[in-house]
Scaffold this motif. Structure first.
Motif: not given
Length: 242
Positions: A155-156, A164-166, A170-172, A188-189
């Motif tokens: 969603a992010a 980086t913001e994502t 999400t705390g990862l 990958g993201p």
């Protein structure tokens, strides 16, 4: 083979392709009946999703794509599929997404052969194979729900947030985010963000937003950047897709 249509015209406009929300959370149930002599369906465009597809004696999985995937016409055959939300199918199917990236795999190669054969036979024998496929998908989703954290990641990125913001939201850390993304999304993201940005741009362009404005609103540097990325991911121009 894949039979998901990548464009809104062509086979969809002739009524060959239909879709609706599924009872599986976030998923879409779709059907396609290809009459002899109709044109081949359009290429399937990257969307971050995976599908479980039935076609008269077959059950196979369409893995996550990094580029447009050609479709065969499947003339005279019926198809039904469940397009799962990004990151959810690996939990349901028990297979890491990166193992299926840019592939179409028979379910019998991913599960025990007897399990896949029984499910295929049950769907084949059903009065409504599409409904039976959805019931099977609902059971899979109930037995192994996906990690909600992965839905937050998708969603992010879909909203245009940076990797980086994502990761921060999400705390990862970025390394863990990359590893979790490979298993859940197939890549990958950064690649997932690029694919989802393409989908944002297509939605805007198809809604009639001028291409230059589409580029800015979707998160591209400018119109040429948008044009290059669309061509790289799909092999087609934005004008053709829109």
């Amino acid at each position: 083979m894949d039979v998901r249509a990548g464009l809104p015209e062509g086979p969809r406009a002739r009524g060959a392709y239909e879709e609706r929300p599924s009872r599986v959370p976030g998923a879409v149930l779709w059907t396609r009946a290809a009459a002899p002599g109709t044109a081949a369906p359009n290429p399937v465009l990257p969307d971050g999703c995976m599908d479980l597809i039935w076609s008269e004696g077959r059950l196979f999985v369409a893995g996550p794509d990094t580029r447009a995937h050609p479709s065969e016409d499947g003339a005279g055959r019926r198809y039904a599929g469940i397009r799962f939300a990004p990151g959810s199918a690996p939990a349901y199917l028990g297979v890491p997404a990166h193992e299926l990236r840019d592939t179409r795999a028979e379910l019998a190669h991913l599960w025990r052969g007897a399990d896949a054969r029984r499910l295929t036979e049950r769907i084949d024998a059903a009065a409504d194979p599409t409904a039976e496929l959805e019931r099977a998908a609902v059971r899979l989703a109930a037995a192994a729900p996906p990690d909600p954290l992965l839905a937050r990641v998708a969603a992010a990125l879909a909203a245009g947030r940076s990797v980086t913001e994502t990761a921060a939201a999400t705390g990862l850390n970025t390394r863990l985010l990359h590893r979790r993304s490979l298993a859940a999304f197939g890549y990958g993201p950064k690649t997932l963000a690029r694919v989802l940005r393409l989908q944002r741009a297509l939605a805007l362009a198809r809604a009639g937003v001028p291409f230059a404005e589409t580029a800015v609103r979707a998160g591209y540097t400018d119109h040429p950047h948008l044009a290059r990325d669309v061509r790289a991911l799909t092999g087609l121009t934005l004008g053709r897709l829109a």
